[in-house]
Design an enzyme around this catalytic site. Structure first.
Site, PDB file in Angstrom:
ATOM      1  N   CYS A  32     -28.507 -39.523  92.369  1.00  0.00           N
ATOM      2  CA  CYS A  32     -29.692 -38.798  92.825  1.00  0.00           C
ATOM      3  C   CYS A  32     -29.455 -38.170  94.195  1.00  0.00           C
ATOM      4  O   CYS A  32     -28.476 -38.449  94.877  1.00  0.00           O
ATOM      5  CB  CYS A  32     -30.886 -39.748  92.941  1.00  0.00           C
ATOM      6  SG  CYS A  32     -31.310 -40.656  91.440  1.00  0.00           S
ATOM      7  N   ASP A 493     -22.800  -8.236 124.601  1.00  0.00           N
ATOM      8  CA  ASP A 493     -23.778  -7.432 123.877  1.00  0.00           C
ATOM      9  C   ASP A 493     -24.985  -7.133 124.762  1.00  0.00           C
ATOM     10  O   ASP A 493     -25.576  -8.042 125.364  1.00  0.00           O
ATOM     11  CB  ASP A 493     -24.222  -8.184 122.619  1.00  0.00           C
ATOM     12  CG  ASP A 493     -25.112  -7.347 121.731  1.00  0.00           C
ATOM     13  OD1 ASP A 493     -24.591  -6.651 120.857  1.00  0.00           O
ATOM     14  OD2 ASP A 493     -26.344  -7.397 121.930  1.00  0.00           O
TER      15      ASP A 493
END
Length: 534
Positions: A32, A493
């Protein structure tokens, strides 16, 4: 994470750990996900596994109730740059199915025996077992969403024979192909999330970054909190000829900022290859894909389900299903762990308000690394809008026309081979940048630079920087999006610096943001852009 900590996660049914590990119950022979709603087994009856393939190899069958295949892939494979992480990304992209274990080993630069030993030692399963789990999952999707004959599905999923296909499905699902197909839901379910799992679970779980976290859509069914629910077949063409439509629900972990991702993609969509249709909040992103065997068209809806995005794939070749899903998941960053990202970035006083304002922010990747690299060069030293204009011109001049246009989608993005010797005079760019684009295309076409799923990130960045006209910004941007690196910060940037000033963040303190600096950069890019409401 210790086994005691894992058991505590199982006892609390903590969905944050779905895909991070699996547990098997020795008294039932079932494995599971940690959040399984079934009665918690006693500690002495529980075994833990790093992958679903390892659980299957130990003789456990997938739980019919929690569907361990419905979880997103583990974010660990995207973060890791070692040979195991690279191998997992390549297996998810279908390299073992197409090239075998020897092909995987050659791409990694190791012997097949070394790869087997490394994966088995760390994951509890070798490349064959991991690929087998993925094939079984793909087969189950096709059984539940198409009317193809079982023999056609066997080969489309990557099995070498019908017998191998039948034996694998029986071993993993304890069901025959006929029984899996018969389990397709016919009536809407009004039950809650725990009972909504009406079909047989899949195989890949969180072990692979792309093949996991997707199951057929379930028409009229109650959404599940952490995965996807099978849907009855409908509207899917018979046979394998032509384009086949496969509806999917692509799971993600935790919150997901759909507005941020769809805004990001909309601002960069190239005419003919991509389009964004619909109003904000209910948009659909559509694009063409160039895949190993043929082309495809994908559609992804902005309006999320309870832990998934609706997706429709129209494939010319069903053999491309697994690879297509892997690449879509990368584009939408569906295997990210927003809990881990928020915990690390939220500890920074300047970033904390940004993280709180945009829960579930993602770092979009790409569906085609070659395309992304070319677009990165087009976007050098220009605005996003200007880069998009150049991209539109490139597609119009060199894109491959689709045999049959699909709405606004008319072309495939040009191949590197098509651009390597092209004059590129149709683009309004200086000759120096056109030369850079040709140099990059040549390097990608002849393999001097590799940007595939298993590419070594440091090496690829170094090779990119060795090409004339490609600097740190371009190489870093490609590393972030084409190679899926979650830890890239483009300090030069202009928008990043502006966002940092607006947020009061100091880029020199970014070491504390590792290994999630790509997400920090997206927060800074969006610092002046308030989150969408409603």
């Amino acid at each position: 994470m210790s086994e005691d900590s894992r058991y505590e996660a199982v006892c609390s049914r903590d969905a944050r750990f779905d895909g991070q590990f699996f547990f098997g119950v020795t008294t039932t022979g079932i494995y599971c996900r940690p959040s399984c709603p079934a009665t918690t087994p006693r500690r002495k009856n529980v075994r833990f596994f790093p992958t679903s393939a390892a659980a299957q190899g130990a003789g456990f069958r997938a739980c019919r109730r929690c569907r361990p295949d419905a979880v997103p892939g583990s974010a660990e494979w995207n973060a890791r740059a070692d040979s195991v992480g690279r191998a997992m990304r390549m297996i998810g992209d279908g390299v073992v199915d197409r090239e075998g274990v020897s092909g995987l080993a050659a791409r990694l630069g190791y012997s097949a025996r070394q790869v087997q030993r490394q994966l088995t030692a760390e994951l509890g399963a070798g490349p064959v077992a991991l690929a087998r789990a993925q094939r079984a999952h793909t087969a189950r999707i096709l059984l539940r969403t198409t009317d193809l004959r079982a023999s056609e599905i066997a080969f489309a999923a990557g099995f070498s024979s019908v017998r191998q296909f039948n034996d694998t499905l029986r071993a993993i699902y304890a069901a025959t192909p006929t029984e899996l197909r018969a389990a397709r839901p016919e009536k809407p379910s009004l039950s809650g999330p725990a009972e909504a799992a009406d079909g047989v679970p899949g195989a890949s779980g969180g072990a692979l970054p792309g093949a996991s976290g997707m199951v057929p859509r379930a028409s009229g069914m109650v959404p599940r909190a952490s995965g996807m629910v099978p849907r009855a077949s409908g509207g899917v063409p018979r046979g394998s000829g032509g384009a086949a439509g496969v509806p999917l629900r692509l799971a993600y972990r935790g919150p997901y900022d759909t507005a941020q991702v769809f805004d990001y993609l909309a601002r960069r969509a190239l005419a003919g290859v991509e389009e964004m249709v619909g109003a904000p909040g209910a948009r659909t992103y559509r694009r063409t894909l160039r895949l190993p065997h043929a082309c495809a068209v994908v559609e992804v809806d902005e309006r999320p389900g309870d832990g998934w995005l609706e997706c429709r794939l129209r494939l010319t070749e069903l053999r491309d299903l697994t690879t297509a899903i892997q690449r879509i998941r990368r584009l939408f960053d569906l295997d990210a762990d927003p809990y881990a990202v928020a915990e690390r970035l939220g500890a920074d006083a300047a970033l904390a308000p940004l993280v709180a304002a945009r829960p579930g922010l993602r770092s979009p990747g790409t569906a085609d690394p070659t395309e992304l690299a070319v677009r990165a060069v087009l976007g050098q030293q220009v605005s996003v809008a200007a880069g998009r204009v150049l991209g539109d011109a490139l597609v119009a001049a060199y894109g491959e026309p689709l045999a049959r246009p699909d709405g606004g989608l008319t072309r495939l993005f040009p191949r590197a081979e098509d651009l390597a010797g092209a004059p590129l005079t149709e683009l309004g760019m200086p000759e120096g940048r056109r030369a850079t684009l040709r140099t990059l295309a040549t390097a990608l076409a002849d393999g001097a630079v590799r940007l595939d799923a298993g590419a070594e990130r440091d090496r690829a960045e170094k090779e990119l920087l060795g090409l004339r006209g490609i600097g740190p910004w371009t190489a870093g941007y490609i590393r972030m999006r084409a190679l899926g690196d979650p830890d890239v910060l483009l300090e030069s940037d202009v928008a990043v610096r502006a966002g940092a000033r607006a947020a009061g963040a100091h880029l020199e303190d970014s070491e504390s943001w590792r290994p999630w600096r790509s997400y920090a950069m997206h927060h800074l890019w969006n610092a002046a852009r308030p989150p969408r409401t409603g």
